[in-house]
Design a protein around this motif. Structure first.
Motif, mmCIF file in Angstrom:
data_model
loop_
_atom_site.group_PDB
_atom_site.id
_atom_site.type_symbol
_atom_site.label_atom_id
_atom_site.label_comp_id
_atom_site.label_asym_id
_atom_site.label_seq_id
_atom_site.Cartn_x
_atom_site.Cartn_y
_atom_site.Cartn_z
ATOM 1 N N GLN A 26 0.828 -1.503 0.158
ATOM 2 C CA GLN A 26 -0.006 -0.312 -0.151
ATOM 3 C C GLN A 26 0.793 1.271 -0.516
ATOM 4 O OE1 GLN A 26 -2.862 0.199 -0.472
ATOM 5 N NE2 GLN A 26 -3.224 -2.125 -0.652
ATOM 6 N N LYS A 27 1.942 1.324 0.603
ATOM 7 C CA LYS A 27 2.964 2.771 0.736
ATOM 8 C C LYS A 27 3.533 2.742 -0.045
ATOM 9 C CE LYS A 27 0.845 3.445 5.742
ATOM 10 N NZ LYS A 27 1.504 3.413 7.369
ATOM 11 N N HIS B 294 -5.913 0.922 -3.439
ATOM 12 C CA HIS B 294 -5.829 2.377 -2.890
ATOM 13 C C HIS B 294 -4.312 2.559 -2.083
ATOM 14 C CE1 HIS B 294 -10.294 3.086 -2.653
ATOM 15 N NE2 HIS B 294 -9.450 1.698 -2.735
ATOM 16 N N GLU C 253 -0.861 4.672 -1.379
ATOM 17 C CA GLU C 253 -0.501 5.916 -0.345
ATOM 18 C C GLU C 253 0.778 5.946 -0.949
ATOM 19 O OE1 GLU C 253 -0.556 5.806 3.779
ATOM 20 O OE2 GLU C 253 -2.248 4.201 3.644
ATOM 21 N N THR D 10 4.902 8.204 -1.671
ATOM 22 C CA THR D 10 5.882 9.269 -0.935
ATOM 23 C C THR D 10 6.331 9.318 -2.647
ATOM 24 O OG1 THR D 10 5.684 8.575 0.681
ATOM 25 C CG2 THR D 10 7.302 9.630 0.361
ATOM 26 N N ARG E 279 -2.914 13.724 -1.205
ATOM 27 C CA ARG E 279 -2.650 12.305 -2.244
ATOM 28 C C ARG E 279 -1.147 12.275 -2.136
ATOM 29 N NH1 ARG E 279 -6.246 9.456 -5.935
ATOM 30 N NH2 ARG E 279 -5.349 7.443 -4.233
#
Length: 302
Positions: A4-5, A30, A32, A34, A53
């Motif tokens: 997810q990340k 979904h 996330e 960076t 986002r």
């Protein structure tokens, strides 16, 4: 379970920017996201994306502790760093920090054809990065996925594939009849999204993908049909190009034409570095629905 990340290193580049967009637009996941850039970077989130986002982290890549802190809590890192002198130091810094931060998966900046004897002298940086992640994976510290997509179809249409639409000319390598694999940027992004969404299917392996398995002559026929024009053809001998380009590099003449000459000769010469089993991993990552004529029209702005 899907990661997810996700951290994207090089979010403003030709691959990084569309990859960030693809991650955010994924309907089934979904993510996330960076965006990790150097502290000196002027990167900002593009206006077509929702900045709320995307977390932007600007770090000193020589500060190991800062990188570890920045990466902690994430699942995967995708390095979209352009090929160049900085690739090795930046990749090593991020990967070493990722290992210490407990990152589960890293996708290094491979995104190329298979290596061959002709190109071995050019890819020392990528070989070193590959060795780093493989050693860490063997020790159970991280996992990796390497992506080979052959020639970039869209961004390489002129510089690699040899088409000059403005002047209605094309450079054919030998007779332009050697088949090769080629992939568009959006499809590479789709493959990355698929790998991150299904990480257990692609653990510590090389993933080969493509949109098209074609010859230059195949593409030329489409180009001439959609433009209703006849292109002027120039033929280049691949054996001669590879030999002269490599000799120049060995003399220390590290120019773009010499680098490109060696790479082209490895792909369209006898080594066929962008030709592998047509039944590769494309279907496994959800590719296979791209139309050659439509992609040619996109590149030509028709």
């Amino acid at each position: 379970m899907a990661y997810q990340k996700i951290v994207v290193v090089g979010p403003g580049g030709r691959l990084g920017a569309p990859l960030v967009q693809a991650l955010l637009q994924s309907q089934d996941n979904h993510f996330e996201v960076t965006a990790l850039v150097r502290s000196t970077s002027d990167y900002t989130v593009p206006p077509n994306l929702d900045s709320s986002r995307i977390r932007v982290l600007k770090e000193d890549f020589t500060d190991h502790s800062a990188l570890v802190a920045a990466l902690s809590g994430h699942d995967a890192v995708v390095l979209a760093i352009p090929f160049g002198l900085d690739l090795l130091s930046a990749s090593q810094a991020v990967i070493n920090a990722a290992i210490e931060a407990g990152i589960k998966r890293v996708i290094p900046s491979e995104f190329e054809s298979d290596e061959s004897p002709l190109t071995q002298p050019l890819y020392g940086n990528k070989q070193a990065v590959r060795g780093l992640v493989k050693e860490a994976a063997n020790e159970g510290k991280i996992t990796y996925t390497l992506i080979r997509n052959g020639i970039w179809f869209d961004v390489g249409f002129q510089i690699a594939l040899g088409f000059d639409a403005a002047n209605k000319s094309v450079t054919l390598y030998d007779e332009g009849n050697r088949k090769f694999h080629t992939t568009t940027v959006p499809s590479v992004c789709r493959a990355i999204v698929s790998i991150l969404a299904n990480p257990t299917k692609f653990v510590n392996t090389v993933v080969h993908i493509h949109d098209f398995f074609v010859t230059q002559q195949d593409i030329l026929a489409v180009v001439e049909r959609v433009t209703e024009s006849k292109f002027t053809v120039t033929n280049v001998d691949m054996e001669v190009l590879g030999k002269t380009s490599l000799e120049a590099l060995m003399r220390g003449e590290f120019t773009f034409p010499n680098l490109a000459g060696v790479i082209k000769a490895s792909i369209w010469g006898k080594e066929s570095a962008a030709r592998w089993d047509e039944n590769d991993d494309s279907a496994a990552v959800g590719l296979g629905d791209v139309n050659l004529e439509e992609e040619v029209k996109k590149v030509l702005g028709i």
